[in-house]
Write an enzyme that holds these catalytic residues in place. Structure first.
Site, PDB file in Angstrom:
ATOM      1  N   GLY A   1      85.487  68.620  28.388  1.00 11.78           N
ATOM      2  CA  GLY A   1      84.314  69.336  28.869  1.00 11.78           C
ATOM      3  C   GLY A   1      84.694  70.233  30.031  1.00 11.78           C
ATOM      4  O   GLY A   1      85.174  69.756  31.071  1.00 11.78           O
TER       5      GLY A   1
ATOM      6  N   SER B   1      83.419  72.987  32.777  1.00 14.89           N
ATOM      7  CA  SER B   1      82.293  73.637  33.449  1.00 14.89           C
ATOM      8  C   SER B   1      82.694  74.951  34.096  1.00 14.89           C
ATOM      9  O   SER B   1      81.835  75.725  34.506  1.00 14.89           O
ATOM     10  CB  SER B   1      81.732  72.703  34.524  1.00 14.89           C
ATOM     11  N   GLY B   2      84.008  75.167  34.219  1.00 17.57           N
ATOM     12  CA  GLY B   2      84.482  76.345  34.933  1.00 17.57           C
ATOM     13  C   GLY B   2      84.851  76.037  36.367  1.00 17.57           C
ATOM     14  O   GLY B   2      85.197  76.937  37.131  1.00 17.57           O
TER      15      GLY B   2
ATOM     16  N   CYS C   1      71.751  63.122  32.645  1.00 16.86           N
ATOM     17  CA  CYS C   1      72.414  64.249  31.993  1.00 16.86           C
ATOM     18  C   CYS C   1      73.778  63.841  31.447  1.00 16.86           C
ATOM     19  O   CYS C   1      74.156  64.231  30.343  1.00 16.86           O
ATOM     20  CB  CYS C   1      72.561  65.399  32.980  1.00 16.86           C
TER      21      CYS C   1
ATOM     22  N   CYS D   1      72.654  71.392  39.688  1.00 15.11           N
ATOM     23  CA  CYS D   1      72.752  72.686  39.009  1.00 15.11           C
ATOM     24  C   CYS D   1      71.411  73.416  39.002  1.00 15.11           C
ATOM     25  O   CYS D   1      71.366  74.642  39.112  1.00 15.11           O
ATOM     26  CB  CYS D   1      73.280  72.494  37.588  1.00 15.11           C
TER      27      CYS D   1
END
Length: 359
Positions: free
Chosen positions: A7, A9-10, A94, A193
């Site tokens: 995964g 996210s950057g 989440c 976020c």
């Protein structure tokens, strides 16, 4: 080579996790989840940085649109909670319901992968005696994120890898530089976020909940001030009440039925126990009797010795050895034995503050 879907996210953590696995010889595939519109580490520029990292590592990059899932399980979850006078914690929700479930589903169905990895700071160990996968604190206690992962199931722990579990944050930055990653000096995300995307939680809530002015009252029902809506307050809050008083006042309860914010001194915001719902016994099977443990009542709070009494229906009663300030309904409470996460759940309610029954 074992195929691992990482995964991305950057951010620097997920980027370094992917690079570590890649250099260890895994067949790494990058996966970015499109959670929402707007700015934020997970979206927009985060997607661009994640794609750049995959290009640097020479691995494929996939983007999965799960905005509808995020809307239902996180945004609607938050809005409903705040409207009912609780302060939901979206991160653990989440992680399990949105991120990890979506990642392993896509990995299996589209990419032929059986393992997923993230940049979380935590560790997983298999206990051959109990047959269970155990969730452990990260080696770097200052970055440990096991609190947000307590709700992962055995099935998800079995297929998950946390490459940063035994890495110090300073080493993560160092490795990112050694690997020449674009994100090596990227700033850390400091907020949720949704807050990062909207500027503040108030701005986010204003998109979904209209201001509803009401009274701020004490435990005797005396009106001390006004509020714009109970959704803007949380139990334990002191600042922003706009009340002049001879001693500090704190929010001790939110009365959504009568649209009131109830305040009192610090003693009235202190609890001896709480009831926890949606309990997940992660590293151990649900005990048949009460156990002793230490808990975090919020992320980065001090460990507190407690007695945990299992109840029917995935619930538990948590009794504190010493009364605790600001037990917030909607937040996670996670219990530990040394470095091992035994379980956790969502604070449902707390013992009644003295005098509140008069309001």
């Amino acid at each position: 080579m074992t195929k691992v879907v990482v995964g991305l996210s950057g951010g620097v953590d997920s980027s370094t996790a992917a690079a570590i696995l890649h250099h260890q010889g895994y067949e790494v595939i990058g996966l970015t989840l499109w959670l929402m519109k707007g700015k934020g580490q997970c979206c927009s520029e985060g997607m661009v940085d994640a794609a750049y990292i995959c290009d640097q590592l020479g691995i494929s990059h996939h983007i999965v649109d799960i905005r509808e899932l995020f809307q239902t399980h996180i945004i609607d979850y938050l809005v409903t909670g705040y409207s009912k006078g609780i302060t939901p914690l979206p991160c653990s929700e989440c992680n399990k319901t949105v991120k990890f479930d979506a990642m392993i589903k896509y990995a299996r169905e589209k990419l032929g992968g059986k393992k997923i990895a993230t940049g979380h700071y935590a560790r997983i160990r298999h206990n051959s005696e109990t047959g269970r996968y155990e969730l452990l604190r990260a080696f770097d206690r200052n970055k440990d994120q096991s609190y947000f992962l307590y709700d992962l199931s055995q099935d998800l722990l079995e297929v998950s890898i946390f490459p940063l579990g035994e890495v110090l944050k300073s080493d993560t930055r160092r490795l990112a530089h050694e690997y020449g990653l674009k994100t090596a000096d990227k700033a850390e995300s400091q907020d949720l976020c949704l807050v990062e995307s909207n500027g503040s939680m108030r701005v986010f809530l204003n998109k979904y909940l209209a201001p509803a002015p009401g009274n701020i009252v004490d435990t005797e029902g005396k009106v001390l001030g006004k509020h714009d809506g109970v959704q803007y307050y949380t139990v334990g809050q002191r600042k922003g009440l706009g009340i002049a008083a001879p001693k500090p006042l704190y929010v001790i309860a939110l009365d959504t039925v009568n649209n009131r914010v109830i305040v009192g001194d610090r003693t009235k915001a202190t609890q001896t126990e709480c009831v926890v719902s949606r309990v997940n016994w992660v590293s151990i099977a649900e005990p048949l009797r009460s156990i002793r443990a230490e808990v975090h009542i919020r992320y980065r709070s001090a460990l507190i010795p407690v007695t945990i009494i299992p109840l029917h229906g995935l619930r538990a009663r948590v009794v504190f050895d010493t009364p605790q300030f600001s037990i917030v309904p909607g937040q996670a409470i996670v219990w530990y034995e040394d470095n091992k996460v035994l379980g956790g759940g969502i604070i449902e309610k707390f013992s009644q503050p003295f005098g509140l029954e008069k309001v």
